[in-house]
Every structure is written in structure tokens, then in C-alpha cells.
Design a protein around this motif. Structure first.
Motif, PDB file in Angstrom:
ATOM      1  N   LEU A 140     -32.683   8.995  -0.057  1.00  0.00           N
ATOM      2  CA  LEU A 140     -32.139   9.874  -1.087  1.00  0.00           C
ATOM      3  C   LEU A 140     -32.493  11.320  -0.758  1.00  0.00           C
ATOM      4  O   LEU A 140     -33.481  11.585  -0.065  1.00  0.00           O
ATOM      5  N   GLY A 157     -24.874   7.444 -11.222  1.00  0.00           N
ATOM      6  CA  GLY A 157     -25.165   6.614 -10.063  1.00  0.00           C
ATOM      7  C   GLY A 157     -25.634   5.213 -10.372  1.00  0.00           C
ATOM      8  O   GLY A 157     -25.299   4.269  -9.652  1.00  0.00           O
ATOM      9  N   ALA A 177     -19.019   5.381  -5.556  1.00  0.00           N
ATOM     10  CA  ALA A 177     -20.127   6.172  -5.014  1.00  0.00           C
ATOM     11  C   ALA A 177     -19.730   6.838  -3.701  1.00  0.00           C
ATOM     12  O   ALA A 177     -20.038   8.011  -3.465  1.00  0.00           O
ATOM     13  N   LEU A 215     -19.741  10.863  -3.082  1.00  0.00           N
ATOM     14  CA  LEU A 215     -20.596  11.444  -2.045  1.00  0.00           C
ATOM     15  C   LEU A 215     -19.794  12.044  -0.895  1.00  0.00           C
ATOM     16  O   LEU A 215     -20.252  12.963  -0.222  1.00  0.00           O
ATOM     17  N   ARG A 274     -25.456   6.740   2.700  1.00  0.00           N
ATOM     18  CA  ARG A 274     -25.856   7.455   1.480  1.00  0.00           C
ATOM     19  C   ARG A 274     -25.443   6.684   0.228  1.00  0.00           C
ATOM     20  O   ARG A 274     -26.171   6.654  -0.767  1.00  0.00           O
ATOM     21  N   ARG A 325     -27.858   5.109  -2.727  1.00  0.00           N
ATOM     22  CA  ARG A 325     -27.627   5.340  -4.159  1.00  0.00           C
ATOM     23  C   ARG A 325     -27.558   4.022  -4.922  1.00  0.00           C
ATOM     24  O   ARG A 325     -28.192   3.861  -5.966  1.00  0.00           O
ATOM     25  N   ARG A 363     -30.697   2.004  -5.976  1.00  0.00           N
ATOM     26  CA  ARG A 363     -31.419   2.361  -7.204  1.00  0.00           C
ATOM     27  C   ARG A 363     -31.106   1.384  -8.333  1.00  0.00           C
ATOM     28  O   ARG A 363     -31.906   1.233  -9.264  1.00  0.00           O
TER      29      ARG A 363
END
Length: 275
Positions: A86, A113, A121, A125, A136, A140, A143
Motif C-alpha cells: 500500500l 476500498g 478497484a 487505481l 496494487r 487494496r 484489506r
């Protein structure tokens, strides 16, 4: 390109993961190809993970843990790896998510997110930067494992109706994202409310924000700007934003009516015919 012979396990969580994977595989007297066959991945991918050239996934980690009898070591490490991917300014927020017993989020323009799909996502991004979008996006989405904890946080999301109409990633991506929001209808710890256009002037006109509450630590309010995040435990700010959130939740549609609005938007705007 990282050379496995000089891989430094202290360089990063990703390097440490690769170092441990190689150590565990060699202890089991398996080649990369043999391990790949056991866990249904290519030997090349195993090699790329070992040399810190590719991010491991939770599924990959679980399969290798089972195959090598690691006691869940790699599954624990992969969470650290993903968090390290992140943006540096956001890593503190990821820690807040993990420790919070309640998270309250208000979003004005996009799904946050913790509730995003992979395609959504990736579209968010990749809007300005296509570099390693998949990696990336994976970081995300990792999480979201916070909801699989033994004691996950109670989560409230108030989304402006505009979120449903802002077509991010195209119609198919939006259909998938809105359908994903509907999957939480029967999940009492994850609650999604829509703030309708008809609400008019409301307590969140100054922008999106999150409130994190903890078992014993002070409540934290988080706001975000371009390339930076701003967490604060200032009592006045916390009191103000907590009050604002109470008013936003009161002005929003009920959970049931919110789900109905999401369905209508899927049908009317994105052509999804639901039974």
C-alpha cells in the motif's frame, strides 16, 4: 531483477516471504516445478514469488501452507506483504482498520476500498497510472480480509447516490460492483446505506471521511487528499465528525430501501434484469 542468491530477507516483507518460501520448499526437497504441480501453479510462478518479482496471493499462500505443513506461516506473512504494498501514507490507515471494533465511512463519489470488487478497484487505481494495476488492486483488496477476522469490526458505509451513477470501469464493472454491495444485505456487521439526492443539503457536504472506534484507544477520524491521508484523534474533530455521521446515517435511506435503490439503478442504468 532480484537475484535469488542475494535475496535479503530483511529488505522488505516481500523479500522475507520469498526467502521463507524458498527455505520451506528446499527443506521439503522439492523443486519449484514440483511444488507448483502440488499446489496447481506453475514452477515459474513459484520462482517469481521466491525472487520477490511477483506478489503472492492469499490462495497461493494457503495452498503452500497446506502442502508443506507450515502451520499457516505464509498465510500470516502474506498479510504483511500486502500491507507493505500500500502507499506509505496509507499504511497507518490499514493498521487502524485491523484494530478497529467499528468503522463508519461516508463516501461522496465512489465505493470505498473495503467494499470494492477487483475490476472496480483496478479501474479506480488505473485512472491515471496503469503501472502494476493488478498488484496494487490485489493489495487494496487484501484489506478486506479484516472482515474474516474472528471478531471483525462492525462496518457502516453511507454512500452518496452519486456513487451508484458514477460509471467507473464501464457498465459491466458497475453491475458487478453494485451486485457486490447487495451481497451484504444478510450480513449484520456490514451495513450499506445510500444518501439519496433528495436529501439535499446534508452534513457531509465538506467531503468524505471515516471514523474508527477502538476497544480502548481514542477514536480516530480519517480524511484524505491527493497523495496524502490525515488521521487525527483531536477530540473536537472526532466529536464534530461523529455528530455529522449520525446525521448522515439518519438522512440516508434505510438498509432495505438502500438495497432497493441499488437494484433499481442496476436495472435502469446498467441493464441488469434481476428476478
Amino acid at each position: 531483477m532480484t537475484n535469488i542468491n542475494v535475496l535479503d530477507p530483511g529488505a522488505s516483507p516481500l523479500d522475507y516471504y520469498g526467502f521463507e518460501l524458498r527455505r520451506l520448499r528446499e527443506t521439503a526437497n522439492l523443486t519449484q516445478r514440483q511444488l507448483g504441480e502440488i499446489v496447481n501453479y506453475t514452477g515459474s510462478l513459484v520462482g517469481q514469488v521466491e525472487t520477490a518479482r511477483k506478489l503472492p496471493t492469499a490462495e497461493f499462500s494457503e495452498r503452500v501452507d497446506a502442502a508443506l505443513g507450515t502451520g499457516g506461516l505464509l498465510s500470516r506473512l502474506v498479510e504483511l506483504v500486502m500491507r507493505s504494498q500500500l502507499p506509505a501514507w496509507f499504511q497507518q490507515v490499514a493498521e487502524l482498520e485491523l484494530r478497529a471494533v467499528e468503522i463508519c465511512s461516508f463516501q461522496t463519489h465512489m465505493v470505498l476500498g473495503l467494499l470494492q470488487t477487483k475490476d472496480y478497484a483496478s479501474a479506480v487505481l488505473g485512472a491515471l497510472d496503469q503501472d502494476d494495476v493488478d498488484g496494487r488492486a490485489a493489495a487494496r483488496l487484501a484489506r478486506q480480509r479484516v472482515f474474516k477476522k474472528k471478531a471483525p469490526p462492525v462496518f457502516w458505509a453511507v454512500l452518496s447516490e452519486a456513487v451508484l451513477h458514477q460509471e467507473i470501469g464501464g457498465a459491466e464493472t458497475m453491475k458487478g460492483q453494485l451486485a457486490h454491495l447487495l451481497t451484504f444485505e444478510a450480513t449484520p456487521r456490514i451495513n450499506v446505506q445510500i444518501l439519496p439526492y433528495e436529501a439535499g443539503a446534508h452534513a457531509g457536504l465538506q467531503g468524505s471521511f471515516d471514523v474508527y472506534r477502538f476497544q480502548s484507544d481514542p477514536t480516530v477520524v480519517y480524511t484524505e487528499s491527493y497523495g496524502s491521508g490525515h488521521p487525527t484523534a483531536n477530540p473536537d474533530t472526532v466529536a464534530d465528525c461523529s455528530l455529522r455521521y449520525d446525521h448522515l446515517r439518519a438522512a440516508a435511506l434505510s438498509l432495505r430501501d438502500s438495497a432497493e435503490l441499488i437494484r433499481r439503478v442496476m436495472e435502469d442504468r446498467y441493464g441488469e434484469q434481476l428476478a
